[in-house]
Motif scaffolding. Structure first.
Motif, PDB file in Angstrom:
ATOM      1  N   GLN A  75      27.397   7.152   1.226  1.00  0.00           N
ATOM      2  CA  GLN A  75      26.903   7.061   2.602  1.00  0.00           C
ATOM      3  C   GLN A  75      26.935   5.609   3.086  1.00  0.00           C
ATOM      4  O   GLN A  75      27.304   5.328   4.230  1.00  0.00           O
ATOM      5  N   SER A  76      26.551   4.680   2.202  1.00  0.00           N
ATOM      6  CA  SER A  76      26.581   3.249   2.562  1.00  0.00           C
ATOM      7  C   SER A  76      28.008   2.807   2.872  1.00  0.00           C
ATOM      8  O   SER A  76      28.256   2.075   3.833  1.00  0.00           O
TER       9      SER A  76
ATOM     10  N   GLU B 167      24.276   8.382  -2.158  1.00  0.00           N
ATOM     11  CA  GLU B 167      23.708   7.270  -1.393  1.00  0.00           C
ATOM     12  C   GLU B 167      24.729   6.143  -1.224  1.00  0.00           C
ATOM     13  O   GLU B 167      24.890   5.585  -0.146  1.00  0.00           O
TER      14      GLU B 167
ATOM     15  N   ARG C  33      19.478  -1.233  -0.712  1.00  0.00           N
ATOM     16  CA  ARG C  33      18.551  -1.092   0.411  1.00  0.00           C
ATOM     17  C   ARG C  33      18.661  -2.277   1.370  1.00  0.00           C
ATOM     18  O   ARG C  33      18.543  -2.129   2.575  1.00  0.00           O
TER      19      ARG C  33
END
Length: 200
Positions: free
Chosen positions: A184-185, A181, A128
């Motif tokens: 995507q990063s 996820e 994050r």
């Protein structure tokens, strides 16, 4: 070379045997796969799909690599080059300052409390923080860190970035058990780096 796990050998010894058999070096992913093929019980024998398993496997391997580097250097047997893309035993060169320079990564990986104290939430937080730092204007640095290429950004080439991108995609693709996820990063980081380093 015996492909079976010898419980009396330290993880760094298994790593050294594999590196000795591959003079051109091995990538981190290749090394992990070969250790698993040997049934090495020093690393989790679980799919690398789970963020925490991936973190722990990576940490244990790099802990062993930094310990091995110091041992090889002390015995003047060689210098261990450590990067996620290529881990290789190079000839020993006396007088080199490579080990005398302060290395924060070495400190991190040799501190076993980092492994004990990092849980699934911490790993998710690391991912994050990549996104929040990107939105805060530190996109280039965040992307380089995600790709583990932040050491010498000025000498980076588009070809090197693409090579690292392909490696990360193959490691984290959902078809191979990775997470959407994370992928995507990686894709977002590649978009950013193409803006700074060109498409090549």
């Amino acid at each position: 070379m015996n492909d079976d796990f010898n419980p009396n050998l330290d993880l760094s010894e298994h790593v050294l045997q594999l590196l000795d058999a591959a003079p051109a070096g091995l990538g981190e992913y290749q090394l992990i796969q070969q250790l698993k093929a040997r049934h090495c019980t020093h690393i989790p024998n679980l799919p690398l799909t789970d963020h925490l398993v991936l973190f722990r496997t990576h940490f244990l391997l790099f802990n062993a690599l930094y310990r091995l580097r110091e041992r090889l250097w002390a015995s003047q047997r060689g210098h261990l080059q450590i990067s996620a893309l290529n881990i290789q035993v190079l000839p020993y060169q006396p007088g080199s300052a490579q080990l005398s320079e302060h290395d924060p990564l070495r400190d991190y990986y040799l501190d076993m409390s980092q492994l004990r104290d990092t849980d699934e939430q911490d790993v998710a937080k690391l991912l994050r923080s990549f996104w929040s730092r990107m939105q805060g204007g530190e996109e280039q640095q965040a992307a380089l860190e995600l790709f583990e290429l932040s050491d010498n950004p000025q000498t980076l080439t588009s070809a090197r970035i693409k090579q690292r991108y392909r490696q990360l995609v193959s490691l984290h693709h959902p078809d191979r058990g990775g997470s959407t996820e994370r992928l995507q990063s990686i894709n977002k980081a590649m978009e950013i780096l193409e803006r700074y380093y060109g498409r090549g």
